[in-house]
Design a protein around this motif. Sequence first.
Motif, short mmCIF file in Angstrom:
data_model
loop_
_atom_site.label_atom_id
_atom_site.label_comp_id
_atom_site.label_asym_id
_atom_site.label_seq_id
_atom_site.Cartn_x
_atom_site.Cartn_y
_atom_site.Cartn_z
N ILE A 255 205.45 -70.31 61.78
CA ILE A 255 206.60 -70.19 60.77
C ILE A 255 207.90 -70.34 61.34
CG2 ILE A 255 207.46 -68.47 59.15
CD1 ILE A 255 204.54 -67.55 58.76
N THR A 256 208.10 -69.84 62.45
CA THR A 256 209.45 -69.59 63.13
C THR A 256 209.77 -70.96 63.53
OG1 THR A 256 208.42 -68.92 65.30
CG2 THR A 256 209.21 -67.20 63.85
N LYS A 257 208.61 -71.82 64.01
CA LYS A 257 208.98 -73.19 64.39
C LYS A 257 209.53 -74.13 63.11
CE LYS A 257 206.09 -73.59 68.82
NZ LYS A 257 205.01 -74.35 69.08
N ALA A 258 208.95 -73.72 62.29
CA ALA A 258 208.93 -74.46 61.03
C ALA A 258 210.42 -74.50 60.51
CB ALA A 258 207.99 -74.31 59.71
N LEU A 259 210.91 -72.96 60.42
CA LEU A 259 212.33 -72.51 59.97
C LEU A 259 212.98 -73.37 60.93
CD1 LEU A 259 211.15 -68.76 58.92
CD2 LEU A 259 211.95 -70.77 57.51
N THR B 97 219.27 -70.29 65.51
CA THR B 97 219.03 -69.91 66.75
C THR B 97 218.12 -68.42 66.89
OG1 THR B 97 221.41 -70.15 67.35
CG2 THR B 97 220.73 -68.75 68.47
N ALA B 98 218.27 -67.93 65.71
CA ALA B 98 217.51 -66.80 65.68
C ALA B 98 215.94 -67.04 65.48
CB ALA B 98 217.68 -65.81 64.34
N MET B 99 215.50 -68.29 64.94
CA MET B 99 214.10 -68.79 64.94
C MET B 99 213.80 -69.27 66.35
SD MET B 99 212.90 -67.98 61.98
CE MET B 99 213.62 -66.30 62.51
N ASP B 100 214.70 -69.78 67.17
CA ASP B 100 214.42 -70.25 68.40
C ASP B 100 214.14 -69.03 69.27
OD1 ASP B 100 214.36 -72.35 70.38
OD2 ASP B 100 216.09 -71.39 71.36
N LYS B 101 214.74 -67.99 69.23
CA LYS B 101 214.50 -66.73 69.74
C LYS B 101 213.22 -66.26 69.42
CE LYS B 101 218.27 -66.60 72.55
NZ LYS B 101 218.33 -66.72 73.94
N THR C 290 210.57 -67.69 68.46
CA THR C 290 209.41 -68.59 69.18
C THR C 290 209.37 -68.19 70.24
OG1 THR C 290 210.10 -70.58 67.25
CG2 THR C 290 208.86 -70.79 69.42
N GLU C 291 210.28 -68.16 71.21
CA GLU C 291 210.28 -67.78 72.56
C GLU C 291 209.59 -66.41 72.72
OE1 GLU C 291 214.27 -68.02 74.57
OE2 GLU C 291 214.29 -70.17 74.09
N ASN C 292 209.92 -65.46 71.91
CA ASN C 292 209.47 -64.06 72.03
C ASN C 292 208.06 -64.22 71.72
OD1 ASN C 292 211.94 -62.91 72.59
ND2 ASN C 292 212.39 -62.44 70.48
N ALA C 293 207.63 -64.87 70.70
CA ALA C 293 206.04 -65.13 70.53
C ALA C 293 205.33 -65.78 71.47
CB ALA C 293 205.99 -66.11 69.23
N ASN C 294 206.09 -66.69 72.39
CA ASN C 294 205.59 -67.36 73.45
C ASN C 294 205.01 -66.15 74.68
OD1 ASN C 294 204.74 -69.92 72.86
ND2 ASN C 294 207.08 -70.47 73.29
N GLU C 295 206.22 -65.02 74.79
CA GLU C 295 205.94 -64.09 75.73
C GLU C 295 204.85 -63.14 75.13
OE1 GLU C 295 206.65 -62.35 79.28
OE2 GLU C 295 207.38 -64.31 78.64
N LEU C 296 204.80 -62.88 74.02
CA LEU C 296 203.94 -61.91 73.54
C LEU C 296 202.47 -62.56 73.69
CD1 LEU C 296 205.33 -60.24 70.37
CD2 LEU C 296 204.90 -59.09 72.47
N LEU C 297 202.26 -63.93 73.50
CA LEU C 297 201.02 -64.56 73.51
C LEU C 297 200.48 -64.60 74.94
CD1 LEU C 297 201.43 -67.58 71.01
CD2 LEU C 297 199.66 -65.75 70.89
N ARG C 298 201.50 -64.72 75.92
CA ARG C 298 201.31 -64.85 77.33
C ARG C 298 200.56 -63.63 77.81
NH1 ARG C 298 203.23 -64.05 82.39
NH2 ARG C 298 205.06 -62.80 81.47
N ASN C 299 201.35 -62.49 77.45
CA ASN C 299 200.95 -61.06 77.90
C ASN C 299 199.65 -60.63 77.05
OD1 ASN C 299 203.25 -60.57 79.27
ND2 ASN C 299 204.27 -59.88 77.58
N LEU C 300 199.16 -61.00 75.97
CA LEU C 300 198.03 -60.62 75.29
C LEU C 300 196.82 -61.61 75.85
CD1 LEU C 300 199.06 -60.77 71.55
CD2 LEU C 300 198.23 -58.64 72.88
N LYS C 301 197.10 -62.81 76.14
CA LYS C 301 196.15 -63.74 76.66
C LYS C 301 195.51 -63.02 78.24
CE LYS C 301 197.12 -67.88 74.06
NZ LYS C 301 197.56 -69.49 74.34
N ILE C 302 196.71 -62.49 78.78
CA ILE C 302 196.47 -61.84 80.31
C ILE C 302 195.56 -60.75 79.89
CG2 ILE C 302 197.33 -60.58 82.11
CD1 ILE C 302 199.76 -62.51 82.04
N SER C 303 195.93 -59.82 78.93
CA SER C 303 195.20 -58.47 78.53
C SER C 303 193.74 -58.97 78.14
CB SER C 303 196.05 -57.84 77.44
OG SER C 303 197.09 -57.56 77.87
N TYR C 304 193.76 -60.05 77.30
CA TYR C 304 192.46 -60.22 77.00
C TYR C 304 191.51 -61.01 77.76
CZ TYR C 304 188.87 -63.23 74.12
OH TYR C 304 187.40 -63.57 73.78
N ASN C 305 191.90 -61.64 78.73
CA ASN C 305 191.23 -62.04 79.96
C ASN C 305 190.82 -61.12 80.81
OD1 ASN C 305 191.36 -64.95 79.30
ND2 ASN C 305 193.12 -65.41 80.37
#
Length: 293
Positions: free
Chosen positions: A21-25, A249-253, A255-270
Motif C-alpha cells: 500500500i505504501t509503495k502504491a501511494l 516522502t512519508a510513504m517512502d519512509k 516503505t523503508e521502515n517496513a523493510n527494516e521490520l521485515l528484516r528483523n522479523l525474518k531474523i526472529s522467524y529463522n
Amino acid sequence: MSGQLKEVRLRIKSIQSTQQITKALKMVSAAKLRRAQDAILQMRPYAQKLQEMLANIVSNTEGDLGLSLATERPVERVLYIVLTSDRGTCGSYNSNVIKLARQSMQQKYPAALKSGNITVWGFGKKGYEYFERNRFKVSDQFRDIFQHQSFEHVQQAAQAAIKAFLDKQFDAVEVVYSEFRNAATQVFKVEPFLPIAKVQSKTGAKKADFIFDPSKEVLIAELMPKILNTQLFKAVLDANASEHGARMTAMDKATENANELLRNLKISYNRARQAAITTELTEIVSGAAALQG
C-alpha cells in the motif's frame, strides 16, 4: 513453538501487505507531484511580480484613492484561510499547518481569539475538521476546493473574502499554507491577505513611477481584486504541490521502515525455526538413546 512461528508469519504477511500500500501511494503521489510542481513553478514568477507591483502601487499612492482594500482599521474580527489536505498519509504536513495557524492566532490576535471573533475557512477537510472539533467558527463553503482545483473556484473564495472585508465582517484576513520548495521541503507560512500590506521604503530609495492608462482610479479598482485572486490561487497551488511532496516522502519512509521490520522479523522467524528444529532433533536423539539403553 509452532504457535510462535505462526504469529511471526502472520506479522510478516501483514507488514508485506502494508508495504504494498505504501509503495502504491508513493507512486501515485510522485505522478501527481510532477503535475503540481510544474503548475506552481510556472505560476510563481507571475504571481510574485503581480504582488510586488500591487504593494508598490499601494505604498506610493497618496491619499484615499479607492484603496479600501488597503485600509487598516482596529482589528476585532479576523478571518483565517487555512490550507490543508483532504486526506492523511502525508506525515506531519497537516499538523504543521494547523499548529502554525494556532500560533499565529495566539501571537497576533489574542484578544480576538479569546473573545471567539476568529473565523476559519478550511480549504481541505483535515483543517476544517480540526477547527470544527475545537469549536472555532468555521465555514465549509470552500472545504472541497482541492477536489475542484481551478482558478474559477479559487476566485470565488477570494471574492468572498474581499466582499466580507469590504462589508467589515472581518478587519483582517490571513492565509496559512505551505510553500513548496521540493519534494522533501515545505516552508509553512502565514501571509496577510487583507488589508493589502504596504512596502516600507528604504532610506534614499526612489519611489516606483507608474504610468496609468486609463486613470489611476479605474486601474486600481480593476487590478486589486484580480491580483488578490492570483495570490490566493498561488497559495492553493503551493499547498497542493506540498501535500503530494509530503505524502511521497512519508510513504517512502514508511516503505523503508517496513523493510527494516521485515528484516528483523525474518531474523526472529529463522531463529525460532532453528530452535524448533534443534528441539525436535534433541527429542529424537534422546528417544533413540533411551530405546537403546
